[in-house]
Design a protein around this motif. Structure first.
Motif, PDB file in Angstrom:
ATOM      1  N   PHE A 323       0.844  -1.202   0.000  1.00 62.66           N
ATOM      2  CA  PHE A 323       0.000   0.000   0.000  1.00 62.66           C
ATOM      3  C   PHE A 323       0.877   1.249   0.000  1.00 62.66           C
ATOM      4  O   PHE A 323       1.815   1.356   0.778  1.00 62.66           O
ATOM      5  CB  PHE A 323      -0.903  -0.001   1.230  1.00 62.66           C
ATOM      6  N   SER A 324       0.598   2.172  -0.877  1.00 64.07           N
ATOM      7  CA  SER A 324       1.346   3.432  -0.929  1.00 64.07           C
ATOM      8  C   SER A 324       0.538   4.499  -0.209  1.00 64.07           C
ATOM      9  O   SER A 324      -0.472   4.972  -0.733  1.00 64.07           O
ATOM     10  CB  SER A 324       1.579   3.864  -2.385  1.00 64.07           C
ATOM     11  N   SER A 376     -13.602  10.745  -5.235  1.00 63.78           N
ATOM     12  CA  SER A 376     -13.343   9.450  -5.861  1.00 63.78           C
ATOM     13  C   SER A 376     -13.254   9.588  -7.376  1.00 63.78           C
ATOM     14  O   SER A 376     -12.377   8.995  -8.026  1.00 63.78           O
ATOM     15  CB  SER A 376     -14.449   8.454  -5.492  1.00 63.78           C
ATOM     16  N   TRP A 377     -14.169  10.364  -7.959  1.00 63.34           N
ATOM     17  CA  TRP A 377     -14.170  10.582  -9.407  1.00 63.34           C
ATOM     18  C   TRP A 377     -12.866  11.229  -9.852  1.00 63.34           C
ATOM     19  O   TRP A 377     -12.250  10.819 -10.842  1.00 63.34           O
ATOM     20  CB  TRP A 377     -15.362  11.458  -9.788  1.00 63.34           C
ATOM     21  N   TRP A 378     -12.423  12.236  -9.131  1.00 62.67           N
ATOM     22  CA  TRP A 378     -11.185  12.942  -9.442  1.00 62.67           C
ATOM     23  C   TRP A 378      -9.987  11.985  -9.372  1.00 62.67           C
ATOM     24  O   TRP A 378      -9.130  11.974 -10.254  1.00 62.67           O
ATOM     25  CB  TRP A 378     -11.032  14.099  -8.455  1.00 62.67           C
ATOM     26  N   THR A 379      -9.952  11.152  -8.321  1.00 56.91           N
ATOM     27  CA  THR A 379      -8.840  10.224  -8.143  1.00 56.91           C
ATOM     28  C   THR A 379      -8.833   9.140  -9.215  1.00 56.91           C
ATOM     29  O   THR A 379      -7.793   8.825  -9.806  1.00 56.91           O
ATOM     30  CB  THR A 379      -8.920   9.574  -6.751  1.00 56.91           C
ATOM     31  N   ILE A 380      -9.990   8.549  -9.486  1.00 56.69           N
ATOM     32  CA  ILE A 380     -10.067   7.468 -10.459  1.00 56.69           C
ATOM     33  C   ILE A 380      -9.839   7.990 -11.879  1.00 56.69           C
ATOM     34  O   ILE A 380      -9.301   7.272 -12.736  1.00 56.69           O
ATOM     35  CB  ILE A 380     -11.417   6.737 -10.319  1.00 56.69           C
ATOM     36  N   LYS A 430       0.750  14.443 -15.160  1.00 59.31           N
ATOM     37  CA  LYS A 430       0.856  14.658 -13.720  1.00 59.31           C
ATOM     38  C   LYS A 430       1.053  13.319 -13.005  1.00 59.31           C
ATOM     39  O   LYS A 430       0.748  12.260 -13.544  1.00 59.31           O
ATOM     40  CB  LYS A 430      -0.395  15.354 -13.185  1.00 59.31           C
ATOM     41  N   ARG A 431       1.531  13.409 -11.785  1.00 61.21           N
ATOM     42  CA  ARG A 431       1.717  12.202 -10.984  1.00 61.21           C
ATOM     43  C   ARG A 431       0.353  11.715 -10.498  1.00 61.21           C
ATOM     44  O   ARG A 431      -0.343  12.430  -9.780  1.00 61.21           O
ATOM     45  CB  ARG A 431       2.637  12.500  -9.804  1.00 61.21           C
ATOM     46  N   THR A 432      -0.026  10.526 -10.900  1.00 61.96           N
ATOM     47  CA  THR A 432      -1.337   9.986 -10.538  1.00 61.96           C
ATOM     48  C   THR A 432      -1.182   8.578  -9.966  1.00 61.96           C
ATOM     49  O   THR A 432      -0.128   7.959 -10.070  1.00 61.96           O
ATOM     50  CB  THR A 432      -2.267   9.934 -11.767  1.00 61.96           C
ATOM     51  N   SER A 433      -2.262   8.084  -9.391  1.00 60.34           N
ATOM     52  CA  SER A 433      -2.264   6.733  -8.833  1.00 60.34           C
ATOM     53  C   SER A 433      -2.495   5.709  -9.940  1.00 60.34           C
ATOM     54  O   SER A 433      -2.903   6.057 -11.058  1.00 60.34           O
ATOM     55  CB  SER A 433      -3.350   6.607  -7.771  1.00 60.34           C
ATOM     56  N   GLY A 434      -2.260   4.438  -9.618  1.00 53.27           N
ATOM     57  CA  GLY A 434      -2.426   3.377 -10.594  1.00 53.27           C
ATOM     58  C   GLY A 434      -3.401   2.311 -10.145  1.00 53.27           C
ATOM     59  O   GLY A 434      -4.210   2.525  -9.225  1.00 53.27           O
TER      60      GLY A 434
END
Length: 464
Positions: A323-324, A376-380, A430-434
């Motif tokens: 987990f990050s 959640s929408w922004w992150t996904i 940009k740096r985003t999650s995966g």
């Protein structure tokens, strides 16, 4: 203090199915319809504009009073995603005013000339600001607007222990900007008396404040209990470089500055029009603000909420050794109890699947309410952007990724395809999650779900 409230007239539950969510667009002439030019213009509205934030920063004087920075959206043609966005994408340009008084004079001139504008106030990390909220929800909530503002005021007073501090009976007083947008309930709320010296100072409180929103419960005549603020308050607009739509500002949609979306002030605090700017701070209005540790000491109910939230975050962060961890605020916004489905007991096998297959499977197992949650929408959308970039030259794979994203996001009542494309495109570069983040969200949302993937053999989600 109990935050369980029983309103006399709060009929959202009855009216939700009868309210149309269709956007009403106008073709009337005059100020209700205005189409700005496409492309970046270095000078317009009497302002000098910068094409990006870096150019803006370089122009800020090193000494003297700090200017008030603003942004405005504009559209330009692009050759990317033409089959989905029509070759048009939205970007921001940047400008500055010497002060909030000059900013207000500009707005006042636009209003006198019946000229729509779309200015967004920018909060820089070192800049003072007051407490502010962005509320969005079903248009049926408009009928309860006055009640909602009163409940938000009570919640803020409860969180900051206003009674303990001897605040006046009506403190803190809100300054409210409301939108007439027919498709949803939308307003910005500022509390000029609750002030923070910087973004770092704001962050000392905001995670606990947002995490405590479920404390305010509304009883709908004994039929059901609704954590109404938890549903309506947007958790996104609290970043280090934050754009926040200002007074009378309209949204830009498909080339049109939509007059119905502008945010109109209801009234000003002490007749001061500058209090409708969240970035304007007048020390003469300030209320005493204790440290969070003191608030938790005085308010046992708030302390219990924060303790339960921290326990949930520890459980989620320890659920996988891969987990990050994000910031505490990001974790609190994503890993909320309301997203947990307690009835699902099954298995999800991600082992051996491709990244796109894992993406599709994870989206299918997220709690359906996440599609309506802006954070959640922004992150996904960031995850989608990252995956699209990985498959940049594979048209078939990119079409499949978009199909999965649209399928998940369409769970939102007012799903807009172009709006989704714009949000995903904003994350480009940009740096985003995966996929790993999506997998962790699935484990959180499904405490009874057994998940298998490449990184670890078996994981059992934890119930909070």
């Amino acid at each position: 203090m109990s935050l369980r409230l029983v309103p006399r007239a709060f009929e959202v539950a009855k009216t939700q199915r009868r309210v149309s969510s269709k956007v009403v667009r106008t073709s009337a002439p005059g100020p209700t319809l205005w189409f700005p030019k496409r492309g970046f213009e270095p000078r317009s509205f009497g302002l000098d504009w910068f094409p990006n934030a870096e150019a803006l920063f370089e122009s800020i004087p090193a000494v003297g009073p700090r200017p008030v920075c603003v942004a405005a959206p504009y559209e330009s043609e692009t050759h990317e995603l033409e089959d989905r966005s029509g070759g048009i994408r939205q970007a921001r340009k940047y400008a500055m005013f010497p002060s909030h008084a000059d900013y207000w004079d500009f707005i006042d001139e636009c209003e006198r000339e019946e000229r729509p504008q779309s200015l967004q106030e920018i909060f820089l990390s070192e800049q003072p600001r007051c407490l502010y909220f962005d509320l969005d929800g079903h248009p049926a909530y408009k009928r309860a607007h006055k009640d909602l503002m009163r409940w938000l005021q009570l919640f803020v007073r409860w969180f900051f222990s206003g009674d303990q501090l001897g605040w006046a009976q009506n403190d803190p007083e809100p300054v409210v900007l409301t939108s007439a947008e027919p498709s949803k309930y939308s307003c910005h709320v500022m509390f000029p008396q609750v002030q923070f010296s910087s973004h770092a100072h704001q962050c000392e409180y905001i995670s606990a404040l947002l995490g405590a929103l479920p404390a305010l419960e509304v009883d709908l005549e004994g039929r059901m209990t609704v954590q109404v603020l938890d549903r309506l308050v947007d958790r996104v607009p609290y970043s280090k470089f934050q754009c926040f739509r200002g007074p009378y500002a309209c949204k830009l949609k498909t080339g049109e500055l939509c007059y119905d979306t502008r945010l109109e002030p209801e009234m000003f605090f002490h007749g001061d029009e500058l209090t409708c700017f969240a970035g304007h701070v007048d020390s003469g209005y300030s209320l005493p603000l204790p440290k969070l540790s003191e608030l938790l000491e005085w308010n046992k109910e708030l302390k219990d909420f924060c303790s339960r939230q921290q326990e949930r975050l520890r459980d989620d962060s320890s659920s996988s050794r891969f987990f990050s961890p994000a910031s505490s605020q990001n974790q609190a916004n994503l890993y909320r109890v309301c997203f947990q489905k307690r009835h699902l007991t099954s298995q999800l096998n991600l082992a051996g699947r491709t990244e796109i297959e894992r993406f599709e499977a994870c989206l299918e197992h997220l709690h359906p309410d996440r599609a309506s949650d802006r954070y959640s929408w922004w992150t996904i959308s960031g995850v989608t952007s990252s995956l699209l970039q990985d498959y940049g030259s594979d048209d078939a794979a990119r079409a499949r990724i978009w199909k999965a994203h649209f399928g998940w996001s369409s769970g939102y009542t007012w799903f807009d395809k172009d709006e989704n494309i714009d949000m995903v495109e904003r994350a480009n570069g940009k740096r985003t999650s995966g996929i790993r983040l999506l997998s962790n969200l699935v484990k959180h949302d499904n405490p009874g779900l057994e998940v298998r993937d490449e990184h670890f053999r078996i994981h059992y989600g934890r119930a909070s």
